[in-house]
Scaffold this motif. Structure first.
Motif, PDB file in Angstrom:
ATOM      1  N   TYR A  17       0.819  -1.216   0.000  1.00  7.70           N
ATOM      2  CA  TYR A  17       0.000   0.000   0.000  1.00  7.70           C
ATOM      3  C   TYR A  17       0.854   1.267   0.000  1.00  7.70           C
ATOM      4  CZ  TYR A  17      -2.676  -3.804   2.018  1.00  7.70           C
ATOM      5  OH  TYR A  17      -3.209  -5.026   2.279  1.00  7.70           O
ATOM      6  N   HIS A  20      -0.392   4.119  -2.296  1.00  6.31           N
ATOM      7  CA  HIS A  20      -1.647   4.694  -1.856  1.00  6.31           C
ATOM      8  C   HIS A  20      -1.472   5.543  -0.601  1.00  6.31           C
ATOM      9  CE1 HIS A  20      -5.909   4.925  -0.729  1.00  6.31           C
ATOM     10  NE2 HIS A  20      -6.032   5.000  -2.026  1.00  6.31           N
ATOM     11  N   GLU A 358      -7.185  -5.768   1.113  1.00  2.64           N
ATOM     12  CA  GLU A 358      -6.831  -4.458   0.566  1.00  2.64           C
ATOM     13  C   GLU A 358      -7.847  -3.406   1.006  1.00  2.64           C
ATOM     14  OE1 GLU A 358      -6.776  -7.223  -1.320  1.00  2.64           O
ATOM     15  OE2 GLU A 358      -4.607  -7.361  -1.639  1.00  2.64           O
ATOM     16  N   LEU A 362      -7.329  -0.234   3.333  1.00  2.00           N
ATOM     17  CA  LEU A 362      -7.665   1.078   2.773  1.00  2.00           C
ATOM     18  C   LEU A 362      -8.546   1.860   3.745  1.00  2.00           C
ATOM     19  CD1 LEU A 362      -7.682   2.936   0.186  1.00  2.00           C
ATOM     20  CD2 LEU A 362      -9.818   1.827  -0.393  1.00  2.00           C
TER      21      LEU A 362
ATOM     22  N   ASP B  64       2.178  -5.270  -3.489  1.00  2.00           N
ATOM     23  CA  ASP B  64       0.893  -4.802  -3.975  1.00  2.00           C
ATOM     24  C   ASP B  64       0.545  -5.479  -5.288  1.00  2.00           C
ATOM     25  OD1 ASP B  64       0.299  -2.890  -2.052  1.00  2.00           O
ATOM     26  OD2 ASP B  64       1.634  -1.442  -2.993  1.00  2.00           O
TER      27      ASP B  64
END
Lengths: 403, 101
Positions: A17, A20, A358, A362, B64
């Motif tokens: 991640y 992000h 995920e 998030l 990822d």
């Protein structure tokens, strides 16, 4: 330095991640510290080439960002600046920023494009970046990136749901698959994102509708175009009985040349990034998009029929998960919703889409950056979907405070 | 441990989502009511409790991915089965259009 006292560093661990979190940090203006990046890897500890390259990209589209690495590259401190985009004088020339990717890059260009698209609506000036160099892979990759065609046809249209739709273009200047060992490519892609907003519109997307058409792109790079025909044929064989309106485009291009970096013969070039793959996008009657991507492995040995079949089955699997977004699009959608005005937006998602690691990470990350928690409830229809309610933070575009 | 209720309950997920004492992988496992043993045996059997914790905290091998791993052999079996095809047909405009407006 005053920032340091008012805003303590948000701490994260691990390389997962990473992009992000960096995007969220830039959007919210919170400095972050990420530690333990591949710290237990004996061979490749610390940041990988694609991650360093992404940090460089962030640095060039923002003004005032600072990035500090530890000696081994396993710890990273990022203090975000303002998102200026491709404004002249800050690394860009003629309104275009050229970003070169190193030859060791193992990730597809979508690894850079999707986070860049999240930042672009909140930029001060338009974002116009050309990705070039020996590391640009435009196809899907075995490392799990989607192809540039999927970004163009399944991710970029999502922004229209937030009233971000003008002057957005993704030009594929040169195609490339992953090179030997999955490293490098040699493609070239230009991303133009010219619609900047103060705040994205609040989204209510509750009706997944029914799939009405399937479009796709089959690409063959440096190999015979017959591979495309064979992939398209098998994919249509699976999909045609569901959707007669299936059309898959065929793109045949020659393999890109890159310099061999041979000292004795500096002009020498070699072909790289040969292969073929298929990107499929299904569109529903309400405008929801589901995508599938399969590419041949860099080592080869998989017939195009197999790729076509796998792509078709992958698409069916993703459609069967339901909801209004696929797991590829969900992070983009939910982040834009969280950045919207202080109002409740709703998004219907499939049970297996929201119930994934995920998505949970998030949700937790968004919460850590000051967003409110998601509300979950059953959709209440026969689909068994979950409706996620997201309250916007109302931060929006700092560069556009004065409209 | 979690004997009550049925799996995949929305309220369970909402409750565990922001419970930071559980890692995301654990949340999913509990939500689906998957038994711990199969999962662990699949990953690596020789680890003892001491190492399990550090593994859950710092997944240093995980990268990822946008496209998740698909097992195409199972997928092919699944989507050649007529029953499954019937289930997904209502997600398409061509199937059963008459029964819904």
């Amino acid at each position: 330095m005053t920032d340091e006292r008012t805003q303590p560093l948000l701490k994260f661990t691990g390389q997962k991640y990473l992009t992000h979190r960096l995007v969220l940090s830039t959007l919210t203006g919170r400095p972050i510290r990420i530690s333990q990046i591949r710290s237990s890897s004996p061979t490749n500890p610390g940041l990988a080439p694609h991650e360093v390259s992404f940090l460089r990209l962030l640095e060039s589209i923002t003004n005032g960002s600072t990035i500090e690495f530890s000696y081994t590259g396993t710890t990273l401190v990022y203090r975000p600046g303002l998102i200026t985009g491709s404004a002249d004088g800050l690394g860009a020339s003629g309104g275009v920023l050229r970003h070169e990717l190193p030859a060791g890059c193992t990730r597809g260009i979508s690894y850079f494009l999707i986070p860049l698209c999240l930042l672009a609506p909140f930029s001060k000036a338009q974002v116009n970046v050309i990705f070039h160099g020996p590391g640009v892979i435009t196809s899907a990759t075995p490392t799990g990136d989607v192809s540039v065609d999927t970004v163009r046809t399944a991710i970029l249209p999502l922004f229209a749901q937030f009233s971000i739709e003008r002057n957005i273009e993704l030009r594929i200047l040169k195609r490339s698959c992953a090179g030997p060992g999955g490293k490098g490519g040699g493609g070239e892609v230009q991303m133009v994102f010219g619609h900047q907003v103060r705040l994205p519109k609040t989204l209510h997307l509750m009706n997944p509708g029914r799939v009405k058409r399937i479009r796709g792109v089959a690409y063959a790079i440096g190999v015979a175009g017959a591979n495309n025909a064979r992939m398209i044929d098998t994919a249509r064989g699976v999909l045609n009985k569901f959707v007669p309106d299936t059309y898959i485009f065929s793109d045949v291009s020659s393999a890109p040349f890159i310099s061999t970096n041979d000292r004795s013969n500096p002009g020498a070039k070699k072909k790289i990034g040969i292969g073929f793959g298929l990107s499929l996008v299904a569109e529903s009657s309400t405008g929801c998009l589901y995508s599938a991507d399969v590419v041949c492995p860099p080592s080869g040995g998989v017939p195009p029929e197999e790729i076509g079949k796998q792509a078709a089955y992958q698409l069916l699997e993703i459609i069967s998960k339901g909801g209004c977004v696929s797991s590829i699009a969900a992070p983009t959608m939910l982040t834009l919703m969280a950045m919207g005005s202080e109002d409740v937006g709703r998004l219907q998602m499939g049970r297996d889409v929201i119930g994934s690691e995920e998505m949970i990470e998030l949700g937790r990350d968004l919460n850590a950056f000051g967003g409110s928690g998601w509300g979950l409830r059953d959709a209440g229809d026969e689909s068994g979907d979950i409706v996620v309610s997201v309250v916007g933070r109302g931060v929006g575009n700092v560069g556009r405070k004065i409209a | 441990l979690h004997g009550h209720g049925k799996p995949y309950r929305t309220s369970d997920l909402a409750r565990m989502m922001y419970n930071l004492s559980l890692s995301p992988a654990e949340v999913i496992k509990k939500w689906r009511h998957e038994t711990e043993d199969d999962e662990e045996a699949k990953e690596d059997g020789e680890e003892d409790d001491f190492f399990k914790i550090s593994k859950a905290e710092g997944p240093s091998t995980a990268e990822d991915r946008y496209i998740s791993h698909f097992d195409y052999v199972t997928l092919e079996k699944k989507w050649e089965d007529e029953d499954n095809l019937e289930l997904i047909r209502k997600r398409f405009i061509s199937g059963h259009i008459s029964e819904k407006s």
